[in-house]
Design a protein around this motif. Structure first.
Motif, PDB file in Angstrom:
ATOM      1  N   ASP A  57       0.844  -1.206   0.000  1.00  0.00           N
ATOM      2  CA  ASP A  57       0.000   0.000   0.000  1.00  0.00           C
ATOM      3  C   ASP A  57       0.873   1.247   0.000  1.00  0.00           C
ATOM      4  N   LEU A  58       1.932   1.237   0.794  1.00  0.00           N
ATOM      5  CA  LEU A  58       2.836   2.387   0.839  1.00  0.00           C
ATOM      6  C   LEU A  58       3.498   2.612  -0.511  1.00  0.00           C
ATOM      7  N   ARG A  59       3.929   1.539  -1.140  1.00  0.00           N
ATOM      8  CA  ARG A  59       4.572   1.666  -2.453  1.00  0.00           C
ATOM      9  C   ARG A  59       3.599   2.222  -3.489  1.00  0.00           C
ATOM     10  N   ALA A  60       2.368   1.712  -3.491  1.00  0.00           N
ATOM     11  CA  ALA A  60       1.375   2.206  -4.444  1.00  0.00           C
ATOM     12  C   ALA A  60       1.069   3.676  -4.190  1.00  0.00           C
ATOM     13  N   ASP A  71       1.853  12.484   8.963  1.00  0.00           N
ATOM     14  CA  ASP A  71       1.132  13.204  10.012  1.00  0.00           C
ATOM     15  C   ASP A  71       1.101  12.380  11.303  1.00  0.00           C
ATOM     16  N   HIS A  72       1.823  11.253  11.321  1.00  0.00           N
ATOM     17  CA  HIS A  72       2.046  10.468  12.537  1.00  0.00           C
ATOM     18  C   HIS A  72       3.317   9.644  12.342  1.00  0.00           C
ATOM     19  N   GLU A  73       3.773   8.997  13.424  1.00  0.00           N
ATOM     20  CA  GLU A  73       5.052   8.274  13.362  1.00  0.00           C
ATOM     21  C   GLU A  73       4.891   6.756  13.351  1.00  0.00           C
ATOM     22  N   HIS A  74       3.740   6.235  12.930  1.00  0.00           N
ATOM     23  CA  HIS A  74       3.450   4.820  13.123  1.00  0.00           C
ATOM     24  C   HIS A  74       3.846   3.914  11.964  1.00  0.00           C
ATOM     25  N   VAL A  75       4.475   4.438  10.936  1.00  0.00           N
ATOM     26  CA  VAL A  75       4.889   3.596   9.810  1.00  0.00           C
ATOM     27  C   VAL A  75       6.108   2.769  10.226  1.00  0.00           C
ATOM     28  N   PRO A  76       6.092   1.443  10.001  1.00  0.00           N
ATOM     29  CA  PRO A  76       7.243   0.620  10.390  1.00  0.00           C
ATOM     30  C   PRO A  76       8.545   1.109   9.766  1.00  0.00           C
ATOM     31  N   THR A  77       9.585   1.172  10.570  1.00  0.00           N
ATOM     32  CA  THR A  77      10.883   1.669  10.102  1.00  0.00           C
ATOM     33  C   THR A  77      11.393   0.874   8.911  1.00  0.00           C
ATOM     34  N   GLY A  78      11.212  -0.446   8.932  1.00  0.00           N
ATOM     35  CA  GLY A  78      11.667  -1.279   7.820  1.00  0.00           C
ATOM     36  C   GLY A  78      10.975  -0.931   6.518  1.00  0.00           C
ATOM     37  N   HIS A  79       9.697  -0.580   6.582  1.00  0.00           N
ATOM     38  CA  HIS A  79       8.971  -0.176   5.367  1.00  0.00           C
ATOM     39  C   HIS A  79       9.563   1.115   4.786  1.00  0.00           C
ATOM     40  N   LEU A  80       9.936   2.029   5.661  1.00  0.00           N
ATOM     41  CA  LEU A  80      10.505   3.294   5.178  1.00  0.00           C
ATOM     42  C   LEU A  80      11.866   3.058   4.526  1.00  0.00           C
ATOM     43  N   ARG A  81      12.632   2.151   5.070  1.00  0.00           N
ATOM     44  CA  ARG A  81      13.913   1.817   4.437  1.00  0.00           C
ATOM     45  C   ARG A  81      13.684   1.182   3.064  1.00  0.00           C
ATOM     46  N   GLU A  84      12.873   3.966   0.617  1.00  0.00           N
ATOM     47  CA  GLU A  84      14.094   4.659   0.214  1.00  0.00           C
ATOM     48  C   GLU A  84      14.885   3.831  -0.791  1.00  0.00           C
ATOM     49  N   ALA A  85      14.949   2.523  -0.578  1.00  0.00           N
ATOM     50  CA  ALA A  85      15.657   1.650  -1.517  1.00  0.00           C
ATOM     51  C   ALA A  85      14.984   1.665  -2.894  1.00  0.00           C
ATOM     52  N   ASP A  86      13.661   1.914  -2.909  1.00  0.00           N
ATOM     53  CA  ASP A  86      12.937   2.032  -4.175  1.00  0.00           C
ATOM     54  C   ASP A  86      13.223   3.348  -4.885  1.00  0.00           C
ATOM     55  N   GLY A  87      13.860   4.288  -4.186  1.00  0.00           N
ATOM     56  CA  GLY A  87      14.131   5.600  -4.764  1.00  0.00           C
ATOM     57  C   GLY A  87      13.183   6.689  -4.302  1.00  0.00           C
ATOM     58  N   THR A  88      12.292   6.389  -3.363  1.00  0.00           N
ATOM     59  CA  THR A  88      11.358   7.384  -2.837  1.00  0.00           C
ATOM     60  C   THR A  88      12.073   8.310  -1.857  1.00  0.00           C
ATOM     61  N   LYS A  89      11.824   9.617  -1.978  1.00  0.00           N
ATOM     62  CA  LYS A  89      12.331  10.570  -0.994  1.00  0.00           C
ATOM     63  C   LYS A  89      11.421  10.519   0.227  1.00  0.00           C
ATOM     64  N   VAL A  90      11.981  10.140   1.368  1.00  0.00           N
ATOM     65  CA  VAL A  90      11.228  10.034   2.616  1.00  0.00           C
ATOM     66  C   VAL A  90      11.780  11.082   3.575  1.00  0.00           C
ATOM     67  N   ARG A  91      10.911  12.033   4.000  1.00  0.00           N
ATOM     68  CA  ARG A  91      11.374  13.139   4.832  1.00  0.00           C
ATOM     69  C   ARG A  91      10.378  13.409   5.949  1.00  0.00           C
ATOM     70  N   PRO A  92      10.801  13.241   7.214  1.00  0.00           N
ATOM     71  CA  PRO A  92      12.135  12.823   7.648  1.00  0.00           C
ATOM     72  C   PRO A  92      12.392  11.360   7.306  1.00  0.00           C
ATOM     73  N   GLY A  93      13.658  11.025   7.120  1.00  0.00           N
ATOM     74  CA  GLY A  93      14.030   9.674   6.760  1.00  0.00           C
ATOM     75  C   GLY A  93      13.938   8.728   7.940  1.00  0.00           C
ATOM     76  N   PRO A  94      13.991   7.418   7.667  1.00  0.00           N
ATOM     77  CA  PRO A  94      13.854   6.433   8.752  1.00  0.00           C
ATOM     78  C   PRO A  94      14.925   6.536   9.827  1.00  0.00           C
ATOM     79  N   ASP A  95      16.141   6.929   9.463  1.00  0.00           N
ATOM     80  CA  ASP A  95      17.209   7.036  10.463  1.00  0.00           C
ATOM     81  C   ASP A  95      16.922   8.145  11.465  1.00  0.00           C
ATOM     82  N   ALA A  96      16.200   9.185  11.020  1.00  0.00           N
ATOM     83  CA  ALA A  96      15.795  10.253  11.938  1.00  0.00           C
ATOM     84  C   ALA A  96      14.503   9.887  12.654  1.00  0.00           C
TER      85      ALA A  96
END
Length: 379
Positions: A57-60, A71-81, A84-96
């Motif tokens: 769902d996130l990728r789509a 607007d919240h922090e509940h997305v799994p960190t692994g999904h955000l990584r 990013e590996a797909d080339g999506t700009k994620v801000r703030p990034g998972p490391d932050a």
């Protein structure tokens, strides 16, 4: 000219208010919502219905977006990584963002960079909590689940080992913290862009009732310039050291002996910054959009000497719309912001803001408007 598309994960009131900021910028906001009746889904034209815990769902949702934010922090960190590996700009990034998602990770990092915090450590069981209480000078102590807590949920003040049993029933790690003898709670909000530009809003006082933000006063009354500068410096240091992109709210304790300690972090627009919609040159929502798009940041200064924001909580009076007649007729200077939510007791359904030169007057007006909308007063 093609304007960018910002994807915001979450369909709550923060996304709804971000839409207000996106419109004059010409920025198109796309929202990932769980249901069409969610707050932001009612007002945003581009809504994707899905589950932030589902990677596909996130990728789509991310396809076609120029940048992804939250607007919240509940997305799994692994999904955000993975995004990013797909080339999506994620801000703030998972490391932050992990520092706002996991209180244990946050405390460890803040200690490493020298940011003052309450004494704390991960505890294994109620007996370990009792040992921690001995280490910090006795009961009570504060217990927090390391993930998932908000608005007082996932937080317990315990006074003995028997009370300490409840937090462990969730089966997730538990963080113990000393109970700080604080004089009041403050919040320092800053915004940082990818190329390192940063701005700091005036430090505010945040008044909490039953673990929920009730009132925000901007700027914090009787806060010395030295102490305000210290709080802003702490927030800017955290934003830089953690590599935050976007809005960062740093919730703080001002102790009775004059120290500033970090309580919590939020890497998104935040309740303590809602006053900026009406009270600052550039709102937290506009500056968050500017930051995630790496645009020059806007002026964070206050427009008035005092701005007071009071949350409107649901009560026993569900028909808030008809209460507008009294509120608006009594005080045309009140700004009312409603979130399109069903009214339920204790639920945040909106907020009111008042600006002016006299703090007592501004607080009374904002408090009266919020209380009348809730139905706790009738005149």
């Amino acid at each position: 000219m093609t304007y960018p598309i910002v994807g915001m994960v979450g369909g709550g009131q923060l996304a709804r208010m971000t839409q207000q900021a996106a419109i004059p910028l010409g920025v198109r906001l796309r929202v990932l919502a769980a249901a069409p009746e969610e707050s932001a889904a009612q007002v945003v034209g581009d809504v994707f219905l899905g589950d932030e815990a589902d990677l596909e769902d996130l990728r789509a949702f991310a396809r076609g977006c120029d940048v992804l934010t939250f607007d919240h922090e509940h997305v799994p960190t692994g999904h955000l990584r993975a995004l990013e590996a797909d080339g999506t700009k994620v801000r703030p990034g998972p490391d932050a963002l992990v520092h706002a998602q996991d209180k244990g990770v946050m405390r460890e990092k803040l200690a490493a960079i020298g940011v003052p915090c309450p004494r704390n450590r991960i505890v294994a069981d109620p007996a370990d909590v009792a040992a921690f209480a001995d280490e910090v000078g006795g009961w009570p102590v504060v217990l927090k689940t390391v993930r998932g807590g908000y608005d007082g949920k996932g937080v317990w003040v315990v006074r003995d080992a028997a009370q300490a049993e409840v937090p462990f029933q969730a089966g997730v790690p538990v963080l113990a913290e000393e109970k700080v003898d604080f004089a009041r709670e403050l919040a320092a909000c800053v915004v940082r862009s990818p190329h390192g530009q940063a701005v700091a809003y005036p430090v505010v006082e945040s008044v909490q009732v039953d673990g929920i933000c009730h009132e925000v006063i901007a700027p914090a009354p009787d806060l010395s310039e030295e102490r305000a500068t210290e709080a802003q410096r702490i927030a800017l240091t955290i934003a830089g050291e953690l590599g935050v992109t976007g809005h960062l709210a740093v919730e703080l304790f001002e102790t009775r002996d004059g120290r500033i300690l970090v309580n919590e972090l939020a890497m998104r627009p935040h309740n303590s910054g809602h006053w900026t919609i009406d009270g600052a040159v550039t709102s937290q929502f506009e500056n968050h959009l500017r930051a995630v798009l790496d645009l020059p940041l806007g002026d964070p200064r206050a427009r008035a000497k005092w701005t007071v924001m009071v949350n409107v909580l649901g009560g026993d009076y569900p028909d808030m719309y008809h209460a507008y007649l009294h509120v608006m007729a009594r005080d045309p200077g009140v700004k009312v912001h409603m979130y399109g939510k069903d009214v339920k007791p204790g639920r945040k359904v909106g907020h009111v803001t008042v600006c002016g030169d006299d703090l007592d007057d501004v607080r009374e007006r904002a408090g009266h408007a919020a209380a009348y909308l809730r139905g706790s007063i009738t005149e």
